[in-house]
Design a protein around this motif. Structure first.
Motif, mmCIF file in Angstrom:
data_model
loop_
_atom_site.group_PDB
_atom_site.id
_atom_site.type_symbol
_atom_site.label_atom_id
_atom_site.label_comp_id
_atom_site.label_asym_id
_atom_site.label_seq_id
_atom_site.Cartn_x
_atom_site.Cartn_y
_atom_site.Cartn_z
ATOM 1 N N VAL A 1 0.814 -1.158 0.108
ATOM 2 C CA VAL A 1 -0.105 -0.072 -0.096
ATOM 3 C C VAL A 1 0.864 1.223 0.077
ATOM 4 O O VAL A 1 0.610 2.084 -0.539
ATOM 5 N N THR A 2 1.874 1.371 0.810
ATOM 6 C CA THR A 2 2.965 2.301 1.037
ATOM 7 C C THR A 2 3.530 2.692 -0.414
ATOM 8 O O THR A 2 3.485 3.777 -0.878
ATOM 9 N N ASP A 3 3.907 1.670 -1.212
ATOM 10 C CA ASP A 3 4.493 1.593 -2.562
ATOM 11 C C ASP A 3 3.423 2.163 -3.599
ATOM 12 O O ASP A 3 3.619 3.017 -4.373
ATOM 13 N N ALA A 4 2.392 1.487 -3.552
ATOM 14 C CA ALA A 4 1.316 1.873 -4.475
ATOM 15 C C ALA A 4 0.737 3.376 -4.311
ATOM 16 O O ALA A 4 0.571 4.074 -5.322
ATOM 17 N N THR A 5 0.601 3.863 -3.157
ATOM 18 C CA THR A 5 0.057 5.316 -2.892
ATOM 19 C C THR A 5 0.956 6.270 -2.711
ATOM 20 O O THR A 5 0.959 7.481 -2.557
ATOM 21 N N ASP A 6 2.515 5.894 -2.445
ATOM 22 C CA ASP A 6 3.559 6.725 -2.112
ATOM 23 C C ASP A 6 3.192 7.663 -0.880
ATOM 24 O O ASP A 6 3.606 8.787 -0.813
ATOM 25 N N GLY B 1 -0.296 3.663 4.208
ATOM 26 C CA GLY B 1 0.473 2.362 4.495
ATOM 27 C C GLY B 1 0.026 2.091 5.804
ATOM 28 O O GLY B 1 -0.407 0.791 6.236
ATOM 29 N N LEU B 2 -0.064 3.130 6.609
ATOM 30 C CA LEU B 2 -0.235 2.744 8.256
ATOM 31 C C LEU B 2 -1.737 2.212 8.463
ATOM 32 O O LEU B 2 -2.289 1.651 9.441
ATOM 33 N N MET B 3 -2.784 2.871 7.471
ATOM 34 C CA MET B 3 -4.025 2.686 7.418
ATOM 35 C C MET B 3 -4.258 1.080 7.393
ATOM 36 O O MET B 3 -5.343 0.704 7.522
ATOM 37 N N VAL B 4 -3.512 0.305 6.999
ATOM 38 C CA VAL B 4 -3.563 -1.264 6.940
ATOM 39 C C VAL B 4 -3.874 -1.718 8.427
ATOM 40 O O VAL B 4 -4.794 -2.587 8.399
ATOM 41 N N SER B 5 -3.480 -1.187 9.380
ATOM 42 C CA SER B 5 -3.673 -1.591 10.692
ATOM 43 C C SER B 5 -5.201 -1.430 11.053
ATOM 44 O O SER B 5 -5.667 -2.509 11.417
ATOM 45 N N PRO B 6 -5.867 -0.396 11.229
ATOM 46 C CA PRO B 6 -7.089 -0.281 11.453
ATOM 47 C C PRO B 6 -8.172 -1.127 10.464
ATOM 48 O O PRO B 6 -9.129 -1.485 11.170
#
Length: 452
Positions: free
Chosen positions: A413-418, A423-428
């Protein structure tokens, strides 16, 4: 730690718990947490990846492989170990062996000199693997003791007290370590900063602490004699996955909890692993500031675990976990919504954004403690009598089987959205999915009889 938590249970409850046995069980937690705080989280792991290997990218890659290989060993070995000790007993003998292995690996890290050659890097990797596998397999057996040490209405409190004690000790160790070895120009014991002895000493310190805090567990808890000498090696070796599948099929209420825990625990792990990385990039915090940030999270987690244990024994573990996950969801979303300061201001917590970030981190810490502690007590109440070792092994198997998914999703996610924030939103997202699955788990009764 409360007197009620340690009080001797009434006769006739079929348990082997006593005040001193519970105390011995609780006192193992500080040794385990010393390994986590000094070696796996804040001091040794960053030192190994960035200084010993000498290249941050290569070092992080190596640490990822070590962690993944360790997770595979624990995933398979935890289930075999739990099933085997349910059959033959002798849990404390196995604990002694795994603790010695982890402590030896920790002590060996003293020889992790900067910019090591390939041979030394391999040896230090083996030492790190011994630590990870040793402490995780010991934790399987330590958890499996819980149902035999306390009646159902005290399981949550005992579990929460153990976690709170460990975290409080970890907080003390980290703070003391910073004061003695990181802040002074000449560290305690006259260690040489140029050769990173102030980093390398964390290995022997953690190894000795693990040994010392295992002694009360071995001496004060009830003996675990060997019931059967011959192990069913073929069944244990080749039937792990099949037996796990059949167990989950035959106990759907436990299976639903294990699935829920796999998902929400992965979300919590992402928050713990990447929270400091996000803070460093967002606010430009350095190592000392991140260490203080870790102390804040550990301190609030200790408070939360202790309070959560009392709540657990009154309303049940499932409800306690649900409340904790809801707080985590709100806190993490709020945390990643904080904008970066408009201009750089020198000084720790110099901006309102940093102050709000730390405040929300305290809230998250308070909720992480009971989410983890009540997961352990819920399994203690759901597992049929005499099968706790097997089910804690299954919990370790399933948890480690998917432990890589959260970090992998963060990277994608971090790589796709830069964007670090996305990327941290994966957690919630993971926590929310786990919460939905947990809603389908039946409520546990702290005062009811254990399933047969």
């Amino acid at each position: 730690m409360t007197t009620q938590t340690l009080d001797h249970i009434s006769p006739g409850e079929g348990l082997s718990g006593s005040r001193k046995a519970r105390l011995g069980w609780i006192l193992y937690a500080p040794g385990n947490e010393t390994i986590n705080v000094l070696l796996l989280y804040f001091i040794m792991a960053p030192y190994l990846t960035n200084v010993v290997v000498g290249d941050g990218v290569a070092g992080q890659t190596l640490w990822g492989w070590i962690s993944a290989f360790g997770a595979i060993i624990v995933a398979i070995g935890g289930q075999i170990l739990g099933s085997a000790t349910d059959v033959i007993g002798g849990q404390k003998r196995f604990i002694s062996g795994f603790v010695l292995m982890a402590s030896a690996g920790a002590a060996a890290l003293w020889f992790a000199t900067p910019n090591a050659d390939t041979g030394l890097v391999i040896l230090m990797s083996v030492a790190a693997l011994a630590i990870i596998v040793g402490v995780e397999l010991t934790s399987v057996l330590h958890n499996a003791m819980l149902p035999r040490l306390a009646p159902r209405h005290l399981v949550g409190r005992l579990s929460g007290t153990s976690i709170a004690t460990g975290i409080a000790w970890g907080l003390t160790v980290l703070g003391t370590y910073i004061v003695l070895f990181m802040l002074p120009e000449v560290p305690f014991l006259g260690l040489d900063k140029a050769s990173h002895e102030h980093d390398r000493i964390s290995g022997p310190i953690a190894g000795v602490a693990l040994l010392l805090f295992t002694v009360p567990l071995l001496l004060l808890t009830p003996p675990t004699p060997i019931n059967r000498v011959c192990l069913p090696i073929k069944r244990l070796t080749f039937g792990v996955l099949g037996e796990t599948y059949r167990s989950l099929r035959s106990h759907p209420r436990i299976a639903r909890f294990i699935i829920a825990r796999m998902i929400y625990q992965d979300g919590i792990a992402v928050a713990l692993a990447f929270g400091s990385i996000y803070a460093a990039g967002h606010f430009g915090w350095d190592g000392l500031e991140l260490g203080i940030f870790g102390m804040v999270v550990l301190g609030s987690s200790a408070i939360g675990a202790f309070i959560g244990g009392k709540v657990d024994d009154h309303i049940g573990a499932k409800r306690t976990i649900l409340i904790s996950l809801l707080i985590l969801l709100t806190g993490i979303i709020g945390l990643v919504s904080i904008p970066a300061p408009a201009e750089a201001i020198s000084g720790f917590l110099a901006t309102p954004q940093e102050q709000l970030f730390i405040g929300l981190a305290c809230v998250l810490g308070v909720s992480i403690g009971p989410a983890q502690g009540s997961g352990r007590s819920l399994m203690a109440r759901l597992a049929p009598a005499g099968e706790s070792g097997r089910w804690y092994g299954i919990m370790a198997l399933t948890g480690n089987a998917v432990a890589f998914t959260g970090p992998l999703l963060v990277a994608i996610v971090t790589d796709a959205t830069d964007s670090q924030r996305m990327g941290l939103m994966v957690s919630p997202v993971l926590i929310f999915i786990g919460l939905l699955v947990l809603l389908k788990v039946e409520n546990d009764n702290p005062k009811g009889p254990q399933p047969q």
